[in-house]
Scaffold this motif. Structure first.
Motif, PDB file in Angstrom:
ATOM      1  N   UNK A  63       0.835  -1.219   0.000  1.00  0.00           N
ATOM      2  CA  UNK A  63       0.000   0.000   0.000  1.00  0.00           C
ATOM      3  C   UNK A  63       0.860   1.255   0.000  1.00  0.00           C
ATOM      4  N   UNK A  64       1.975   1.225   0.740  1.00  0.00           N
ATOM      5  CA  UNK A  64       2.857   2.393   0.764  1.00  0.00           C
ATOM      6  C   UNK A  64       3.459   2.654  -0.614  1.00  0.00           C
ATOM      7  N   UNK A  65       3.824   1.598  -1.317  1.00  0.00           N
ATOM      8  CA  UNK A  65       4.447   1.771  -2.633  1.00  0.00           C
ATOM      9  C   UNK A  65       3.432   2.146  -3.713  1.00  0.00           C
ATOM     10  N   UNK A  66       2.159   2.041  -3.418  1.00  0.00           N
ATOM     11  CA  UNK A  66       1.146   2.464  -4.383  1.00  0.00           C
ATOM     12  C   UNK A  66       0.822   3.952  -4.239  1.00  0.00           C
ATOM     13  N   UNK A  67       1.384   4.608  -3.211  1.00  0.00           N
ATOM     14  CA  UNK A  67       1.131   6.031  -3.017  1.00  0.00           C
ATOM     15  C   UNK A  67       1.939   6.862  -4.016  1.00  0.00           C
ATOM     16  N   UNK A  68       1.444   8.077  -4.352  1.00  0.00           N
ATOM     17  CA  UNK A  68       2.199   8.934  -5.287  1.00  0.00           C
ATOM     18  C   UNK A  68       3.575   9.316  -4.754  1.00  0.00           C
ATOM     19  N   UNK A  69       3.702   9.396  -3.414  1.00  0.00           N
ATOM     20  CA  UNK A  69       4.981   9.729  -2.803  1.00  0.00           C
ATOM     21  C   UNK A  69       5.249   8.773  -1.647  1.00  0.00           C
ATOM     22  N   UNK A  72      10.084   9.863   4.070  1.00  0.00           N
ATOM     23  CA  UNK A  72      10.983   9.155   4.984  1.00  0.00           C
ATOM     24  C   UNK A  72      10.238   8.464   6.114  1.00  0.00           C
ATOM     25  N   UNK A  73       9.125   9.036   6.562  1.00  0.00           N
ATOM     26  CA  UNK A  73       8.370   8.394   7.642  1.00  0.00           C
ATOM     27  C   UNK A  73       7.815   7.053   7.174  1.00  0.00           C
ATOM     28  N   UNK A  74       7.227   7.050   5.980  1.00  0.00           N
ATOM     29  CA  UNK A  74       6.702   5.805   5.425  1.00  0.00           C
ATOM     30  C   UNK A  74       7.840   4.821   5.123  1.00  0.00           C
ATOM     31  N   UNK A  75       8.963   5.347   4.656  1.00  0.00           N
ATOM     32  CA  UNK A  75      10.116   4.498   4.344  1.00  0.00           C
ATOM     33  C   UNK A  75      10.624   3.798   5.592  1.00  0.00           C
ATOM     34  N   UNK A  76      10.614   4.503   6.717  1.00  0.00           N
ATOM     35  CA  UNK A  76      11.057   3.897   7.966  1.00  0.00           C
ATOM     36  C   UNK A  76      10.152   2.727   8.338  1.00  0.00           C
ATOM     37  N   UNK A  77       8.843   2.906   8.137  1.00  0.00           N
ATOM     38  CA  UNK A  77       7.896   1.830   8.403  1.00  0.00           C
ATOM     39  C   UNK A  77       8.137   0.658   7.461  1.00  0.00           C
ATOM     40  N   UNK A  78       8.362   0.943   6.190  1.00  0.00           N
ATOM     41  CA  UNK A  78       8.623  -0.105   5.205  1.00  0.00           C
ATOM     42  C   UNK A  78       9.849  -0.927   5.603  1.00  0.00           C
ATOM     43  N   UNK A  79      10.941  -0.249   5.947  1.00  0.00           N
ATOM     44  CA  UNK A  79      12.170  -0.949   6.334  1.00  0.00           C
ATOM     45  C   UNK A  79      11.931  -1.813   7.570  1.00  0.00           C
ATOM     46  N   UNK A 275      16.467   4.359   1.530  1.00  0.00           N
ATOM     47  CA  UNK A 275      16.243   3.735   0.222  1.00  0.00           C
ATOM     48  C   UNK A 275      17.182   2.551   0.027  1.00  0.00           C
ATOM     49  N   UNK A 276      18.419   2.704   0.447  1.00  0.00           N
ATOM     50  CA  UNK A 276      19.386   1.606   0.322  1.00  0.00           C
ATOM     51  C   UNK A 276      18.978   0.430   1.207  1.00  0.00           C
ATOM     52  N   UNK A 277      18.448   0.728   2.391  1.00  0.00           N
ATOM     53  CA  UNK A 277      17.983  -0.354   3.270  1.00  0.00           C
ATOM     54  C   UNK A 277      16.809  -1.104   2.648  1.00  0.00           C
ATOM     55  N   UNK A 278      15.923  -0.391   1.942  1.00  0.00           N
ATOM     56  CA  UNK A 278      14.812  -1.047   1.262  1.00  0.00           C
ATOM     57  C   UNK A 278      15.342  -2.009   0.197  1.00  0.00           C
TER      58      UNK A 278
END
Length: 375
Positions: A63-69, A72-79, A275-278
């Motif tokens: 769901x996070x990757x389907x967002x237009x943006x 960093x907050x969302x990226x932290x959750x993803x990681x 991004x590198x951690x993802x």
């Protein structure tokens, strides 16, 4: 924190009456119960529970990757959630050793009662593969034409509906392609990196020519070097890269691949940390899934040798082939082909480096102003 009004009882909360009553060995329908069938059932039920949790995490990431943006907050959750998936995968890989405490003869006590049931019918595992981005074109199946016909109508319809949706791979590709720093003012990563590659390969050619005297060895080394030149040339040429995609040698879009390279080569830049951690977590997830497939294939060979599987596949041979073929993020593994050593990388322009960093601007000192660093 809100407190529950009605007391909770442990067994009711976990629905243990359902969970612990869900093991029904099939062998006892035909005679004495095969002792090890209980282990077989529980191990596979536990796998399905972990699949459920992994899907719970991956759908939230999807769901996070389907967002237009993706900030960093969302990226932290993803990681964070990807790391949880990796921990679960590690446990699942270790779990293979538990079922291997069952000997082949103990398995044969009940195996034939399971026909035609098969792990191929694990809808959660197929959902996991589809969600990640394993498509019909890239998947190995033992019978591509009739694979879906082996499922019941509702399961088949569910998986076919999932195949019509964007996958996690699609979302990651689009996220990387949106990366804004490939062109920045008069900076172009494409041009800069191509020039750095050319200098490095020209230097390698000069070293080869200066140090190899055997004509046969020289020609062989120059031929290998030309292969590297061709690989890099395809990376930077849209038409050549499109041909690689058409041949299914790469899946990532050209811009996404270059963004991933940029992030990986300059991963110490603050804006690229998450991004590198993802990217790294996706590589590890694919690797652990491959290890799980391999362990499963070895376990099957140990248990049934060259017999066919209960679902009609070639058993170990089929599973062995899926180990290498049924991978999703192999392009991230292949990036090593295009990496340069740090000393060959040019410095980034100051304005770009500033944009990629974190900067603190101290407030002017005046009466009543807060001390520097507190705001």
């Amino acid at each position: 924190m809100a407190k529950n009004i009605k007391p909770v009882y442990y067994g009711e909360y976990l629905q243990l009456d359902k969970l612990l009553d869900a093991q029904s060995p099939h062998s006892k329908r035909y005679g004495p119960e095969a002792h090890d069938e209980m282990l077989f059932i529980i191990v596979h039920q536990v796998y399905e529970l972990w699949f459920k949790q992994v899907l719970h995490e991956l759908w939230s990431i999807h769901r996070e990757f389907q967002q237009p943006e993706l900030d960093d907050r969302a990226m932290q959750t993803v990681v964070h959630r990807l790391r949880r998936v990796l921990a679960i995968q590690e446990l699942m890989n270790q779990q293979v050793g538990i079922i291997e405490t069952m000997t082949p003869q103990e398995f044969l006590e009940f195996r034939d009662y399971l026909v035609p049931a098969s792990g191929f019918q694990s809808i959660q595992f197929k959902e996991l593969e589809i969600l990640l981005g394993l498509t019909r074109d890239t998947r190995i199946t033992y019978d591509q034409a009739s694979f879906y016909s082996r499922l019941n109508d509702s399961d088949r319809a569910y998986l076919e509906q999932l195949e019509q949706q964007p996958s996690l791979f699609d979302g990651v590709d689009q996220w990387l392609a949106r990366m804004p720093f490939l062109e920045f003012d008069d900076f172009s990563f494409w041009d800069m990196y191509q020039q750095a590659v050319t200098r490095a390969l020209d230097r390698d050619e000069q070293i080869i020519r200066n140090n190899i005297t055997s004509e046969q060895e020289l020609n062989a080394e120059l031929a290998n070097l030309q292969v590297n030149r061709n690989n890099f040339s395809a990376l930077f040429d849209s038409e050549s890269y499109g041909s690689l995609q058409a041949e299914q040698r790469v899946r990532l879009s050209q811009r996404a691949m270059l963004s991933a390279l940029f992030i990986t080569q300059y991963r110490e830049e603050p804006a690229f940390h998450l991004a590198y951690q993802v990217i790294t977590a996706l590589i590890e997830m694919d690797e652990k899934l491959t290890i799980w497939r391999y362990k499963h294939a070895m376990m099957v060979q140990r248990m049934i040798g060259t017999k066919i599987g209960t679902g009609g596949s070639s058993g170990h041979d089929y599973l062995r082939r899926t180990t290498e073929q049924n991978r999703v993020f192999r392009d991230f593994f292949a990036m090593a082909t295009y990496l340069l050593p740090k000393h060959d990388l040019p410095d980034l322009p100051p304005l770009l480096r500033q944009a990629l960093g974190f900067h603190f601007q101290q407030r002017p000192k005046d009466e009543g102003a807060a001390p520097a660093g507190t705001n």
